[in-house]
Design a protein around this motif. Structure first.
Motif, mmCIF file in Angstrom:
data_model
loop_
_atom_site.group_PDB
_atom_site.id
_atom_site.type_symbol
_atom_site.label_atom_id
_atom_site.label_comp_id
_atom_site.label_asym_id
_atom_site.label_seq_id
_atom_site.Cartn_x
_atom_site.Cartn_y
_atom_site.Cartn_z
ATOM 1 N N LEU A 265 0.822 -1.207 0.000
ATOM 2 C CA LEU A 265 0.000 0.000 0.000
ATOM 3 C C LEU A 265 0.861 1.265 0.000
ATOM 4 O O LEU A 265 0.499 2.270 -0.618
ATOM 5 C CB LEU A 265 -0.946 -0.009 1.199
ATOM 6 C CG LEU A 265 -2.036 -1.080 1.160
ATOM 7 C CD1 LEU A 265 -2.742 -1.175 2.512
ATOM 8 C CD2 LEU A 265 -3.045 -0.786 0.056
ATOM 9 N N VAL B 252 -5.393 0.973 5.594
ATOM 10 C CA VAL B 252 -5.406 1.906 4.465
ATOM 11 C C VAL B 252 -5.582 3.343 4.951
ATOM 12 O O VAL B 252 -4.910 4.265 4.468
ATOM 13 C CB VAL B 252 -6.533 1.530 3.478
ATOM 14 C CG1 VAL B 252 -6.729 2.625 2.436
ATOM 15 C CG2 VAL B 252 -6.219 0.209 2.799
ATOM 16 N N LEU C 149 -11.903 0.192 -1.728
ATOM 17 C CA LEU C 149 -11.183 -1.073 -1.878
ATOM 18 C C LEU C 149 -12.044 -2.101 -2.586
ATOM 19 O O LEU C 149 -13.249 -2.203 -2.327
ATOM 20 C CB LEU C 149 -10.779 -1.618 -0.503
ATOM 21 C CG LEU C 149 -9.885 -0.715 0.346
ATOM 22 C CD1 LEU C 149 -9.800 -1.250 1.762
ATOM 23 C CD2 LEU C 149 -8.495 -0.614 -0.269
#
Length: 313
Positions: free
Chosen positions: A195, A230, A216
């Motif tokens: 990420l 995230v 997502l």
């Protein structure tokens, strides 16, 4: 307008690449910026800002050879991240700003939209399978068991794993137990690495904006606690995309969002407007998603048979 887009696409590329998409991100009419094509306006000068998506010629050649072996003809190709955004992003996401992250098995891709235009694309040759392989190596279990363990008990953030949770496994062929927190200590570093690479790639394109939310999708996005991870990395709110007609409830998979986006793309650019081709496309989509697919105007309506569980794209 088409002429300035052609000029924008005339960029120097590696010998083994070619232009796949030229996506307008904005225009300047007499130096005044506008996000929409200035059709009908009068001006002395016109500039276009675009995102140019390229593809390896070898990849296209391989795709064409596979289709020819199945007696299919390759008419056009499209980038998977762009197709996915058609099915997974809401119109409000495209306008206000959103990062769509698709976590597949071997590929992790991200696209950024703002004011209805594409602002950035990143694709990594890594995905959920790398997490599976990490678990397999760390716990000394085979890949199939590691994948099942990840899906059923995996947690993306160590703090959200239950201290007392212990899961039975077969390590080196012998019965054993593994703690959920121990699993999370393997999963979190790998996902954080992937990420972070996506975030840095988008930052290098000046594609991230304040108040941009993250959406997502993909089978790898189903790991518990991933939204928390995230949000920490992107410093933005995150949620999982919902496209119920693409979800195979029995397997927990979402294999058809790209297929739905592909049909949408073919419709919008004219490839599926002939009645015969359009009907063939719908029949293929029904086999892929299910019976709850019907035509509505110029688009497609893909929905389940359950009342209220529909999504129009």
């Amino acid at each position: 307008v088409q002429r300035v887009l052609d000029i924008a696409a005339d960029v120097e590329l590696p010998r083994d690449h070619e232009v796949l998409h030229v996506v307008p991100t904005g225009f300047r009419v007499d130096q005044v910026p506008t996000s929409r094509p200035p059709i009908g306006m009068r001006a002395a000068s016109l500039l276009a800002e675009t995102s140019v998506v390229t593809v390896s010629r070898l990849a296209l050649d391989n795709l064409e050879r596979v289709l020819e072996s199945l007696d299919w003809q390759l008419i056009d190709a499209a980038a998977e991240p762009l197709l996915l955004s058609r099915a997974a992003l809401r119109s409000a996401d495209r306008q206000r700003g959103a990062v769509l992250i698709d976590i597949g098995g071997e590929v992790l891709s991200a696209t950024v939209y703002r004011e209805g235009a594409l602002r950035g694309v990143v694709s990594l040759a890594a995905g959920g399978a790398h997490v599976t392989r990490d678990l397999s190596w760390a716990l000394r279990i085979d890949l199939d068991e590691a994948e099942k363990l990840k899906r059923q008990h995996g947690v993306a953030v160590v703090q959200e794993a239950k201290r007392e949770a212990r899961i039975p496994i077969r390590s080196n062929g012998r019965p054993a137990w593994v703690g959920q927190r121990a699993m999370a200590q393997v999963i979190e570093p790998r996902l954080s690495e992937l990420l972070t690479m996506v975030r840095d790639g988008l930052r290098s394109q000046d594609a991230l904006f304040p108040a941009t939310r993250v959406v997502l999708t993909g089978n790898g996005s189903r790991i518990r606690g991933l939204s928390t991870l995230v949000e920490r990395i992107f410093e933005a709110p995150a949620r999982t995309a919902t496209f119920q007609s693409c979800e195979d409830q029995s397997q927990g998979l979402i294999p058809s969002c790209v297929a739905a986006g592909l049909i949408q793309y073919a419709t919008s650019c004219g490839l599926a407007r002939e009645p015969r081709r359009r009907q063939q496309a719908l029949q293929w989509l029904r086999k892929t998603i299910g019976a709850g697919v019907s035509e509505e105007g110029t688009g497609l309506r893909a929905g389940s048979d359950t009342a209220g569980a529909t999504s129009t794209q």
